[in-house]
Motif scaffolding. Structure first.
Motif, mmCIF file in Angstrom:
data_model
loop_
_atom_site.group_PDB
_atom_site.id
_atom_site.type_symbol
_atom_site.label_atom_id
_atom_site.label_comp_id
_atom_site.label_asym_id
_atom_site.label_seq_id
_atom_site.Cartn_x
_atom_site.Cartn_y
_atom_site.Cartn_z
ATOM 1 N N PHE A 1 122.049 78.764 24.799
ATOM 2 C CA PHE A 1 121.543 77.732 25.700
ATOM 3 C C PHE A 1 121.241 78.407 27.031
ATOM 4 O O PHE A 1 122.126 78.994 27.656
ATOM 5 C CB PHE A 1 122.577 76.606 25.883
ATOM 6 N N SER A 2 119.954 78.365 27.417
ATOM 7 C CA SER A 2 119.534 78.997 28.670
ATOM 8 C C SER A 2 118.997 77.941 29.619
ATOM 9 O O SER A 2 118.667 76.812 29.218
ATOM 10 C CB SER A 2 118.457 80.055 28.403
ATOM 11 N N VAL A 3 118.884 78.315 30.887
ATOM 12 C CA VAL A 3 118.410 77.388 31.911
ATOM 13 C C VAL A 3 116.886 77.325 31.867
ATOM 14 O O VAL A 3 116.204 78.353 31.872
ATOM 15 C CB VAL A 3 118.889 77.831 33.302
ATOM 16 N N LYS A 4 116.354 76.130 31.802
ATOM 17 C CA LYS A 4 114.898 75.966 31.757
ATOM 18 C C LYS A 4 114.242 76.558 33.002
ATOM 19 O O LYS A 4 114.755 76.407 34.109
ATOM 20 C CB LYS A 4 114.534 74.478 31.657
ATOM 21 N N GLY A 5 113.100 77.236 32.791
ATOM 22 C CA GLY A 5 112.359 77.793 33.914
ATOM 23 C C GLY A 5 112.789 79.174 34.316
ATOM 24 O O GLY A 5 112.171 79.786 35.191
ATOM 25 N N GLU A 6 113.840 79.723 33.699
ATOM 26 C CA GLU A 6 114.260 81.077 34.059
ATOM 27 C C GLU A 6 113.234 82.086 33.560
ATOM 28 O O GLU A 6 112.587 81.891 32.530
ATOM 29 C CB GLU A 6 115.642 81.385 33.473
ATOM 30 N N ASP A 7 113.084 83.169 34.284
ATOM 31 C CA ASP A 7 112.163 84.245 33.917
ATOM 32 C C ASP A 7 112.422 84.693 32.474
ATOM 33 O O ASP A 7 113.569 84.939 32.078
ATOM 34 C CB ASP A 7 112.356 85.423 34.882
ATOM 35 N N ILE A 8 111.335 84.792 31.670
ATOM 36 C CA ILE A 8 111.489 85.132 30.247
ATOM 37 C C ILE A 8 112.137 86.492 30.076
ATOM 38 O O ILE A 8 113.003 86.683 29.209
ATOM 39 C CB ILE A 8 110.116 85.094 29.540
ATOM 40 N N SER A 9 111.747 87.462 30.917
ATOM 41 C CA SER A 9 112.343 88.794 30.809
ATOM 42 C C SER A 9 113.840 88.755 31.075
ATOM 43 O O SER A 9 114.620 89.461 30.432
ATOM 44 C CB SER A 9 111.666 89.763 31.790
ATOM 45 N N SER A 10 114.254 87.919 32.031
ATOM 46 C CA SER A 10 115.676 87.787 32.347
ATOM 47 C C SER A 10 116.431 87.186 31.167
ATOM 48 O O SER A 10 117.517 87.651 30.788
ATOM 49 C CB SER A 10 115.855 86.919 33.593
ATOM 50 N N VAL A 11 115.850 86.147 30.548
ATOM 51 C CA VAL A 11 116.507 85.524 29.397
ATOM 52 C C VAL A 11 116.573 86.507 28.233
ATOM 53 O O VAL A 11 117.602 86.620 27.547
ATOM 54 C CB VAL A 11 115.756 84.240 28.972
ATOM 55 N N ASN A 12 115.480 87.247 27.997
ATOM 56 C CA ASN A 12 115.478 88.221 26.908
ATOM 57 C C ASN A 12 116.545 89.290 27.099
ATOM 58 O O ASN A 12 117.201 89.716 26.144
ATOM 59 C CB ASN A 12 114.100 88.884 26.797
ATOM 60 N N MET A 13 116.713 89.750 28.349
ATOM 61 C CA MET A 13 117.746 90.743 28.640
ATOM 62 C C MET A 13 119.132 90.200 28.287
ATOM 63 O O MET A 13 119.955 90.889 27.670
ATOM 64 C CB MET A 13 117.693 91.135 30.119
ATOM 65 N N LYS A 14 119.391 88.925 28.629
ATOM 66 C CA LYS A 14 120.690 88.328 28.338
ATOM 67 C C LYS A 14 120.878 88.106 26.839
ATOM 68 O O LYS A 14 121.995 88.189 26.321
ATOM 69 C CB LYS A 14 120.847 87.015 29.106
#
Length: 924
Positions: free
Chosen positions: A153-166
């Protein structure tokens, strides 16, 4: 007291009994099963503790380079490193299952480093400002259950690269402590995972056969020879804390190699590493969400944290690409207008322009492409632009072309035919485009030449479509095959028969072979030769014992008297399919009478050529047969016709994983050329491809002297061979093209002679087409994605000229087969904060010249020469690194040139003697 002693003794006996049972069980189990049983036990106590924050240092790197002997960093590579601090905190635990938890993952103090020319040794990384510095510290939450993560579950609107890293970090937390093989989904996609244990607390996770779930775009050439090879390895090594199984250290390594199958020195590699190092833990106050189910827990979590969460899985999402040195399609066309000029076809510059524009056009809309086609500025390069549009193979490009072209205009077929010709060579055609063309075939078009090209295009596209993954049983394939077979069965003349025979030749479906054999047995000479050639070009595994028996009947004339060309093709196929001792002996006995020395010379040349190439089966059988006096004598082995059959290598050496070669069959009749076929092959260890087939044919030229020596012409063929005729038949990548006819009568021939229309160099066929076409997106286990791309193009120009002097009673002809080829491979990683890329190019420009000189004053004499001029193979590697939003750009470039010597190919001894006689040369 006695009661306590009794209980103590009973407990001791029970414990001893349990140990004995366990020992007996371990002794009974196979060692591997026992190991699994024991190593599974610690997993039961493994858990993260709610209220404790586990802290790690995190580092990941991606390096791009040319292939190295081992995965080591090199000063020549480009790439980046990302580091930060990671905190893993359990915020919820199931009341009845301590191994089901919700973990919060946060990353702080992220910093980007990139490779720099003056970077410190040994790694050469330098810290740079980037968008990473501005990443929000939003957490992601992962639903963790016994070492497996089913949802995040990720925060909507977060940078895609940041989410992919996590997601990459979360993937590291997915680990099993037992020896097990299974499928797992993580940042790399769905993978086959094998866990291996060693020393206590040490585990290795090996990953293979990863299939991206959110990056479905993939295509490769349907013929392995022109394909790309991607080899990947991925692993993660773990050290776990014995007490509770918490990860103390995890180190991941993966490599991905992109190689050109036909030339493995043209390659790139990507090396990625991950390190997650435990640095400590601390107690923290957690406001745990309340709930018994996932939906209840997440609902309460969102309420307490005031975060707008969206559910997903661990697989990476495609990042938004920030274009590097981006130009519009119109600007690129303007830049390459000179290279696209018709005079440059057959050159490397034309092939390179084709690739650059192709890649841009695949990103373009229908309106953008149509605007390029309708612009008056592009009128002089419109044919070359149609080549690129046809090769683009997107729905937008196809619709733009079909909206621009007119297929029903009787006299203007140049544009639609050029589009169809290149479209027929598509590497991954869509059902949409095939159906559009097939409907045109069924409706019919007004121009017969355009209809012929349309038929060949549909046949070629259906063949390629049938070889694409999961398409073999699609109804479209059976429909097209049945349609062309039915059309052939209803033909009532040679032109119709030859059209649909050529369609079935291109379609290459096994069920059409019996019908083609029927044409060989019943049709006139031209159609029979065409049908025999169609069978010859079928995949070798189509030729079974039943067909072999039919070919033997054809060769020995047991069903009818066949034209010599039919017999030669049949013999060639029989020799290629492990000939028996009996067959080879009968073949040699048949040529003993020397009634048709030209056919005999071709057959004997074919056998010798196969032996020279190392065909062990033919060599062994020939040595046995030749021991017999009735075969091993001058009457059999002393054939002295002008005809020949030979093969020669184009390229050879350790630099080439695939061999390029050509074979030539030259048939002379009455001292004049009857038929010559040059087949250019590309082969690797597993597969071969007929890249080009260039056939010249002629007949009815007895006016220049020399009578027919072909005694295998039936009465049915007599009318057919009376008129003078000559032309060229071209098959490009197993796709039949419409023949180029020079003349079809003596009056037409004499018109060319008196006007001199053929004395100047005349183009028979030119254009550009795709050779290699591969696109694959490979998600790394750190969450980022590599795009691996391979595109190869050929720009070709086939031309010729003929000079005939009735006064001097001689003729001179030249046929040029010119081509420029470029192979371009690329591996790139695009994120919002850094872009890095390696691109390799291999190019060559070469030509094959076929020269014939004829004297027909007192008798007929002909000298034929085939030569290849000097050429160069040019290789270069370009590397680029860029930080979006900044001025930082790093470029590296390397180039080398490999010379290729020119060659003149020896045909046969008699041809050499005639050339010496005609030109007074001692050696030729």
């Amino acid at each position: 007291m006695a009661q306590k002693e009794f209980i103590k003794r009973m407990l001791g006996r029970t414990l001893a009994f349990c140990v004995l049972c366990l020992s007996s069980l371990l002794h009974t189990l196979a060692p591997a099963q026992a190991f699994v049983l024991l190593s599974s036990y610690p997993a039961l106590s493994r858990q993260y503790e709610v209220g404790t924050a586990y802290e790690y240092s995190y580092e990941t790197s991606v390096l791009l380079n040319e292939p190295q002997p081992k995965p080591v960093s090199s000063a020549k590579d480009v790439g980046f490193k990302l580091r930060g601090k990671v905190q893993v905190t359990p915020v919820w635990q199931h009341s009845n299952n301590p191994h089901e938890q919700l973990l919060r993952i946060t990353v702080e103090s992220s910093k980007l480093s990139v490779k720099a020319r003056q970077g410190p040794t040994p790694e050469g990384f330098v810290d740079k400002s980037s968008r990473v510095d501005a990443f929000r510290n939003d957490p992601i939450f992962v639903w963790w259950s016994s070492g497996r993560i089913n949802k995040i579950f990720s925060v909507k609107g977060e940078d895609i690269s940041s989410v992919n890293m996590k997601k990459g970090i979360a993937s590291i937390l997915q680990v099993q402590t037992s020896v097990v093989e299974r499928e797992e989904v993580d940042a790399s996609g769905r993978c086959h995972v094998h866990y291996v244990t060693g020393d206590p607390g040490k585990i290795v996770k090996l990953k293979s056969n990863c299939i991206p779930l959110n990056l479905p775009i993939f295509y490769n050439h349907t013929n392995e020879v022109l394909g790309a090879e991607i080899r990947s390895t991925a692993s993660v090594s773990y050290e776990l804390r014995p007490a509770d199984g918490v990860i103390m250290q995890a180190t991941g390594l993966e490599t991905h190699f992109l190689r050109v199958v036909a030339r493995k020195t043209s390659a790139s590699e990507v090396i990625s590493r991950i390190t997650l190092q435990f640095t400590g833990e601390k107690k923290t106050s957690v406001s745990s969400p309340v709930g018994a189910t996932e939906s209840e827990v997440i609902r309460d979590l969102s309420k307490k944290t005031k975060l707008d969460l969206e559910a997903g899985d661990l697989t990476s999402r495609e990042d938004v690409r920030d274009c590097i040195a981006c130009k519009s399609l119109a600007d690129l066309v303007a830049n390459f207008r000179s290279a696209l000029n018709a005079n440059n076809l057959g050159s490397q510059s034309s092939a390179l322009a084709f690739i650059r524009l192709l890649r841009k056009m695949r990103e373009s809309s229908e309106a953008t492409i149509k605007a390029i086609l309708t612009s008056k500025k592009n009128n002089k390069i419109l044919l070359q632009l149609l080549d690129i549009v046809a090769s683009t193979q997107t729905s937008a490009s196809h619709k733009a072309a079909m909206g621009f072209l007119n297929f029903q205009e009787e006299r203007k077929i140049l544009l639609p035919e050029r589009y169809l010709l290149t479209a027929s060579l598509a590497t991954h055609p869509s059902a949409e485009s095939i159906n559009d063309f097939f409907n045109l075939v069924k409706r019919g078009v007004s121009n017969k030449h355009l209809y012929e090209t349309l038929v060949y295009t549909v046949a070629s596209l259906v063949k390629t479509y049938s070889r694409m993954p999961d398409n073999a049983d699609k109804p479209l394939i059976a429909e097209a095959s049945s349609y062309f077979q039915e059309k052939l069965g209803n033909c009532d003349g040679t032109p119709c028969t030859m059209l649909y025979v050529s369609a079935l030749k291109t379609l290459q479906q096994k069920q059409s072979i019996p019908l083609l054999l029927d044409v060989v047995r019943k049709a006139p000479k031209k159609a029979a030769i065409s049908a025999m050639r169609a069978i010859q070009t079928m995949p070798s595994n189509f030729i079974d014992d039943r067909i072999i028996k039919q070919l033997e009947k054809i060769f020995f004339g047991l069903d009818r008297r066949h034209d010599s060309s039919v017999k030669i093709i049949a013999a060639d196929m029989l020799l290629q399919h492990t000939p028996s001792e009996e067959f080879l002996k009968m073949l040699l006995l048949q040529i003993r009478d020397q009634k048709n020395k030209e056919v005999n010379t071709v057959l004997l040349s074919k056998i010798r050529d196969m032996m020279d190439k190392g065909n062990q089966e033919v060599s062994e059988v020939f040595r046995k047969v030749i021991r017999s006096p009735e075969v091993g004598n001058y009457h059999v082995l002393g054939q002295n016709g002008l005809s020949s059959a030979f093969s020669r290598p184009f390229t050879a050496g350790s630099l080439n994983a695939a061999n390029a070669s050509f074979s030539n069959v030259l048939e002379i009749n009455g001292g004049l050329l009857k038929r010559s076929t040059v087949d250019v092959f590309v082969r690797n260890h597993n597969e071969s491809m007929r890249l080009l087939s260039f056939g010249m044919f002629a007949g009815g030229l007895d006016m220049f002297g020399g009578g027919s020596e072909d005694d295998d012409v039936t009465e049915e063929d007599q009318q057919e061979v009376e008129d003078a005729n000559a032309g060229i038949e071209i098959t490009l990548m197993d796709t039949q093209l419409r023949p180029y006819v020079f003349f079809t009568s003596k009056s037409e021939l004499m018109g060319h002679v008196w006007s001199g229309t053929a004395s100047e160099r005349t183009t028979a066929l030119q254009g550009s087409a795709l050779l290699h076409d591969h696109l694959q997106r490979v998600p790394l286990q750190n969450g980022f994605t590599i795009e691996m791309l391979l595109t190869g193009s050929i720009s070709y120009d086939f031309a010729g000229q003929v000079q005939i002097s009735l006064w001097n009673q001689n003729a001179h002809s030249l046929v040029e087969i010119g081509a420029g080829m470029i192979i371009q491979g690329q591996a790139r990683v695009d994120t919002s904060f850094v872009q890095t890329m390696i691109e390799f190019n291999t190019g060559v420009q070469t030509r094959l010249d076929f020269v014939s000189d004829l004297e027909f004053g007192s008798g007929v004499a002909m000298c034929m020469q085939m030569s290849q001029p000097n050429y160069e193979i040019i290789e270069n590697v370009r590397k680029l690194e860029r930080i979006p939003g900044s001025n930082y750009v790093l470029r590296k470039y390397k180039k080398r040139t490999i010379p290729g010597p020119g060659k003149t190919y020896v045909m046969n001894k008699k041809n050499s003697l005639l050339c010496n006689k005609m030109f007074g040369s001692e050696e030729r």
